[in-house]
Design a protein around this motif. Structure first.
Motif, mmCIF file in Angstrom:
data_model
loop_
_atom_site.group_PDB
_atom_site.id
_atom_site.type_symbol
_atom_site.label_atom_id
_atom_site.label_comp_id
_atom_site.label_asym_id
_atom_site.label_seq_id
_atom_site.Cartn_x
_atom_site.Cartn_y
_atom_site.Cartn_z
ATOM 1 N N ASP A 177 -2.878 1.610 -4.417
ATOM 2 C CA ASP A 177 -2.459 2.998 -4.619
ATOM 3 C C ASP A 177 -3.720 3.852 -4.590
ATOM 4 N N ALA A 178 -3.899 4.613 -3.518
ATOM 5 C CA ALA A 178 -5.124 5.394 -3.358
ATOM 6 C C ALA A 178 -5.326 6.401 -4.480
ATOM 7 N N GLU A 179 -4.246 6.849 -5.100
ATOM 8 C CA GLU A 179 -4.384 7.801 -6.209
ATOM 9 C C GLU A 179 -5.205 7.213 -7.347
ATOM 10 N N LEU A 222 0.871 -1.180 0.000
ATOM 11 C CA LEU A 222 0.000 0.000 0.000
ATOM 12 C C LEU A 222 0.903 1.222 0.000
ATOM 13 N N ALA A 223 0.913 1.951 -1.113
ATOM 14 C CA ALA A 223 1.795 3.107 -1.241
ATOM 15 C C ALA A 223 1.196 4.059 -2.268
ATOM 16 N N CYS A 244 -9.892 3.191 3.450
ATOM 17 C CA CYS A 244 -10.835 2.269 2.815
ATOM 18 C C CYS A 244 -10.120 1.086 2.159
ATOM 19 N N LEU A 245 -8.993 1.340 1.519
ATOM 20 C CA LEU A 245 -8.241 0.235 0.919
ATOM 21 C C LEU A 245 -7.762 -0.740 1.992
ATOM 22 N N TYR A 246 -7.282 -0.194 3.096
ATOM 23 C CA TYR A 246 -6.865 -1.034 4.225
ATOM 24 C C TYR A 246 -8.041 -1.860 4.740
ATOM 25 N N VAL A 260 -3.686 -4.763 -9.322
ATOM 26 C CA VAL A 260 -3.640 -3.353 -8.926
ATOM 27 C C VAL A 260 -5.095 -2.880 -8.846
ATOM 28 N N PRO A 261 -5.728 -2.973 -7.673
ATOM 29 C CA PRO A 261 -7.146 -2.636 -7.556
ATOM 30 C C PRO A 261 -7.383 -1.131 -7.616
ATOM 31 N N THR A 262 -8.521 -0.748 -8.214
ATOM 32 C CA THR A 262 -8.917 0.658 -8.239
ATOM 33 C C THR A 262 -10.266 0.861 -7.561
#
Length: 371
Positions: free
Chosen positions: A150-152, A15-16, A217-219, A113-115
């Motif tokens: 990648d939250a972006e 996660l970065a 949210c990703l976490y 690579v989830p979005t």
């Protein structure tokens, strides 16, 4: 709960925010990939192409929800012809699902690579739809070897879809409380996932461009998916798989709508579990934990302006009897509250109409008992 068997899936998780391209390049190199199949639609395909350059042997952009068998077979054939040695999926659950369909028969490793917050990337569960029936299974071959968060990459996801996707993740947490292989480790992951999602989703709604809420949210979505992968599919997911595969309903919105109705149905029968869920959602109430959990979920849904009714997303009222019969056959026998044709029909009708969730007739609320 003191005696159990728990399987932990082996997977590398990164996660970065802002680092997807660099980490993708490094992970493909670590796997020795030379002929990469990129499964992505939209900007995800461009990101992978820029990161991997000449290593991309095949770009696959046709992605459909619930992964029709015909689509999977075309993608598998293309991968075989292209001699691919790594699959990179960039996108939501449907994208990951198609990559899994290819890996299931080829054994080629996946870098995901989830979005969205779908969570498929953290499970060994695959799903395929044929003749209006969705079939799921589990196989180690479909578990991505690496997940890059990648939250972006989630900022282009519209707020409404972010909400539906996040509630889909929350459904993984709730279903893990009573799924066939539920255990204390799943419970711990699911409760922390629920806490994180209930914290992060309102931030996404109030400040869509801010990365902090999206990282939370990703976490949370990852923890939810890990719990679900171990616990298995419970009542909620079996219902949603039927509605999606047999009636073509959208995946995330269906989960978001059905969730409170399943929680209300089961919660009175498992008060200790729902007490802890209510605490995770910020509404502890030892006097009536079932009501506290449902109230907390509904309060969160109101804050998020969550979808309300299945009729708004493609389910016809005339389909309810058939849907009830299919769902009834799919729900595990281990569900905390046994289901009948009448109770399943009532649950689906309430979800179709957008009515408030109600407890199972077998477990009325304290107010109903007093009445």
């Amino acid at each position: 709960m003191r005696r159990f068997t728990h399987d932990t899936l082996g997977q590398r998780v990164i996660l970065a925010s802002g680092g997807a391209a660099a980490h993708l390049t490094a992970e493909v190199a670590r796997l020795g990939g030379e002929r990469v199949m990129v499964v992505a639609d939209g900007p995800g395909a461009d990101l992978a192409a820029q990161a991997l350059g000449g290593q991309v042997a095949l770009r696959w952009t046709e992605v459909l929800q619930h992964v029709p068998v015909e689509l999977a077979e075309r993608a598998r054939e293309a991968a075989s012809r292209g001699g691919v040695d790594v699959i990179v999926s960039v996108g939501g659950g449907s994208t990951t699902g198609l990559a899994k369909a290819v890996a299931l028969t080829s054994g080629v490793p996946i870098v995901a690579v989830p979005t969205t917050y779908a969570g498929s990337e953290a499970t060994d569960v695959w799903g395929l739809t044929e003749a209006s029936t969705k079939t799921t299974g589990s196989d180690p071959a479909v578990l991505p070897v690496t997940v890059i968060y990648d939250a972006e990459l989630t900022t282009s996801l519209p707020v409404a879809l972010s909400v539906a996707s996040g509630l889909n993740a929350l459904a993984h947490c709730v279903d893990s409380l009573w799924a066939p292989r539920a255990d204390p480790i799943n419970l711990a992951l699911a409760l922390e996932g629920a806490r994180a999602l209930s914290e992060g989703l309102p931030q996404v709604v109030s400040a869509p461009a801010d990365l902090e809420g999206r990282e939370v949210c990703l976490y949370g979505a990852y923890l939810a998916a890990v719990a679900f992968a171990s616990a298995g599919s419970g009542m909620h997911h079996k219902i949603c798989h039927v509605l999606g595969g047999s009636f073509g309903l959208p995946h995330a919105e269906t989960h978001a709508i059905v969730l409170p109705h399943v929680l209300a149905h089961n919660a009175p029968a498992v008060p200790e579990l729902t007490r802890r869920l209510a605490e995770a959602l910020g509404n502890p109430d030892a006097s009536d934990p079932a009501r506290a959990a449902v109230t907390a979920l509904q309060a969160l849904r109101r804050r998020l302006d969550a979808p309300e009714a299945l009729r708004d997303h493609g389910l016809a009222e005339a389909d309810i009897p058939e849907a009830a019969a299919r769902c009834l056959a799919a729900v595990p026998d281990s569900n905390p509250v046994p289901l009948t044709r009448r109770s399943m029909t009532g649950l689906l009708r309430a979800a179709w109409a957008g009515d408030p969730p109600a407890p199972s007739p077998a477990h009325p609320s304290p107010t109903q008992r007093r009445d």
